[in-house]
Design an enzyme around this catalytic site. Structure first.
Site, PDB file in Angstrom:
ATOM      1  CE  LYS A 160      12.293 -28.666  31.097  1.00  0.00           C
ATOM      2  NZ  LYS A 160      11.466 -27.463  31.249  1.00  0.00           N
ATOM      3  CE  LYS A 188       8.604 -31.893  23.048  1.00  0.00           C
ATOM      4  NZ  LYS A 188       7.918 -30.649  22.829  1.00  0.00           N
ATOM      5  CE  LYS A 220       9.148 -22.911  21.915  1.00  0.00           C
ATOM      6  NZ  LYS A 220       9.239 -23.461  23.288  1.00  0.00           N
TER       7      LYS A 220
HETATM    8  P1  ADP Z   1       9.516 -27.063  22.688  1.00  0.00           P
HETATM    9  O1  ADP Z   1       9.915 -28.500  22.906  1.00  0.00           O
HETATM   10  O2  ADP Z   1       9.497 -26.707  21.251  1.00  0.00           O
HETATM   11  O3  ADP Z   1      10.314 -26.106  23.537  1.00  0.00           O
HETATM   12  P2  ADP Z   1       7.347 -26.564  24.504  1.00  0.00           P
HETATM   13  O4  ADP Z   1       7.676 -27.624  25.486  1.00  0.00           O
HETATM   14  O5  ADP Z   1       7.686 -25.143  24.864  1.00  0.00           O
HETATM   15  O6  ADP Z   1       8.008 -26.929  23.114  1.00  0.00           O
HETATM   16  O7  ADP Z   1       5.814 -26.662  24.164  1.00  0.00           O
HETATM   17  C1  ADP Z   1       5.012 -25.591  23.817  1.00  0.00           C
HETATM   18  C2  ADP Z   1       3.708 -26.137  23.269  1.00  0.00           C
HETATM   19  O8  ADP Z   1       3.919 -26.732  21.990  1.00  0.00           O
HETATM   20  C3  ADP Z   1       3.059 -27.197  24.132  1.00  0.00           C
HETATM   21  O9  ADP Z   1       1.653 -27.011  24.068  1.00  0.00           O
HETATM   22  C4  ADP Z   1       3.471 -28.483  23.463  1.00  0.00           C
HETATM   23  O10 ADP Z   1       2.552 -29.524  23.704  1.00  0.00           O
HETATM   24  C5  ADP Z   1       3.502 -28.096  21.995  1.00  0.00           C
HETATM   25  N1  ADP Z   1       4.519 -28.872  21.282  1.00  0.00           N
HETATM   26  C6  ADP Z   1       5.860 -28.732  21.410  1.00  0.00           C
HETATM   27  N2  ADP Z   1       6.508 -29.583  20.599  1.00  0.00           N
HETATM   28  C7  ADP Z   1       5.560 -30.283  19.952  1.00  0.00           C
HETATM   29  C8  ADP Z   1       5.594 -31.326  18.977  1.00  0.00           C
HETATM   30  N3  ADP Z   1       6.739 -31.814  18.519  1.00  0.00           N
HETATM   31  N4  ADP Z   1       4.423 -31.819  18.516  1.00  0.00           N
HETATM   32  C9  ADP Z   1       3.255 -31.338  18.970  1.00  0.00           C
HETATM   33  N5  ADP Z   1       3.144 -30.364  19.891  1.00  0.00           N
HETATM   34  C10 ADP Z   1       4.276 -29.827  20.383  1.00  0.00           C
END
Ligand code: ADP
Ligand code: NA
Length: 330
Positions: free
Chosen positions: A114, A197, A200
């Site tokens: 990050k 992946k 958001k």
């Molecule tokens: P983002 O990348 O969307 O900001 P976060 O890091 O805030 O997601 O993750 C929030 C939750 O959602 C965590 O439990 C994470 O493991 C799950 N998660 C986020 N993106 C994915 C994905 N592409 N596939 C499966 N689980 C995900």
């Protein structure tokens, strides 16, 4: 009555959650709340480590909570609350930071990633101590298990080390939590870039399925998803990442097995398959979206539920914090 305790959370970092958050986190949480005394937090303090707009943060926090409930997390059964409503999180973070090695924190790979992405201006002390706040989140509740994605595993390991270190140095105050790493089959990839992946915070949202999007917009994104030239609906992560990802989404949202879906679409083209998946997505996300929007229509009611749950969380958190203060001599 004595169910083991579970803790998990998400940052309110967007107006809507995406399909990966739903499949990888919310769907699992919904099931886990039967077997565990579950705590689900909207971690707004963590979100402050990203560029922040105060008015937007407040909106995103409420929207994230509404989506938890809309996806089936029941505030009468699980403790669904906003992190900043429980001051003990920030207080315990300070205490834990005094037993965290500077070098130990510096080894966190998420911080390294990050800080490289954010650049010097946005690489704050808060970003550096993020894992210590996460440790406080977990340890305040005497948590037994922490369901997390692979990317958070190192942070839970740090949490375990801090719990053991405190317990040894000052006397037992914390349960040592166990991470439960999300299954590979619950990992969702970007529809336009199926080796990255779904997130958001993706740079472009062309390949992101938003939970709160208009259903027709989600259907269009499915129809435009990247596939390959082979033309057969077959799971093969390495050689067919696009189609495999669509199969995983299909299976997760219907509860069906991938081979059964492959059979159903055998000898048919990607167009048919995508049409089928678009329907599945609309059928699943449509009602979730409706419920979330209804909850957001009555923010006072939503805020009352969150306040009641924060009070329940506070009671437990304050007990741990009082014990910790006593043990360290405060
Ligand atoms: P983002 O990348 O969307 O900001 P976060 O890091 O805030 O997601 O993750 C929030 C939750 O959602 C965590 O439990 C994470 O493991 C799950 N998660 C986020 N993106 C994915 C994905 N592409 N596939 C499966 N689980 C995900
Ligand atoms: Na997170």
């Amino acid at each position: 009555v004595n169910k083991p305790r579970l803790y998990s959370g998400m940052q309110p970092s967007a107006d809507s959650l995406q399909a990966g958050n739903y499949i990888g986190a919310l769907l699992q949480w919904r099931t886990l709340q039967d077997t565990y005394d579950a705590f689900f937090s909207v971690v707004d303090l963590h979100a402050l480590t990203q560029p922040n707009d105060p008015a937007e943060l407040r909106v995103k926090t409420r929207r994230t909570a509404a989506q938890y409930i809309a996806a089936g997390i029941e505030p009468s059964r699980s403790t669904l609350y906003v992190q900043s409503h429980v001051p003990a999180h920030a207080e315990l973070t300070w205490i834990l930071s005094t037993i965290t090695g500077f070098g130990e924190a510096g080894r966190m790979t998420q911080f390294k990633d990050k800080s490289q992405r954010y650049g010097a201006d946005q690489t704050t002390v808060g970003l550096f101590t993020y894992p210590v706040l996460m440790a406080a989140d977990i340890l305040l509740y005497q948590t037994d298990i922490v369901p997390v994605g692979e990317d958070q595993k190192q942070h839970v390991e740090l949490t375990r080390d801090l719990a053991e270190r405190f317990n040894t140095r000052y006397g037992r105050a914390f349960e040592v939590p166990t991470p439960v790493i999300q299954k590979d089959t619950a990992r969702i990839y970007d529809l336009q870039n199926p080796t990255a992946k779904m997130s958001k915070s993706a740079e472009s949202d062309a390949g992101v399925l938003w939970l709160l999007d208009d259903p027709s917009a989600s259907a269009k994104k499915v129809m435009r998803a990247v596939t390959d030239s082979e033309g057969s609906v077959r799971y093969d992560r390495e050689n067919k990442p696009g189609v495999s990802n669509l199969l995983v989404i299909y299976a997760a949202l219907t509860g069906r097995q991938i081979p059964a879906i492959e059979d159903e679409y055998a000898g048919r083209g990607y167009g048919d398959f995508k049409k089928g998946l678009a329907e599945v997505v609309v059928d699943e996300f449509g009602p979730v979206r409706e419920r979330a929007l209804a909850l957001l229509d009555d923010p006072a009611e939503l805020d009352r539920a969150l306040a009641a749950n924060a009070a329940r969380a506070s009671e437990i958190a304050e007990r741990t914090l009082a014990d910790v203060y006593e043990k360290v001599g405060l």
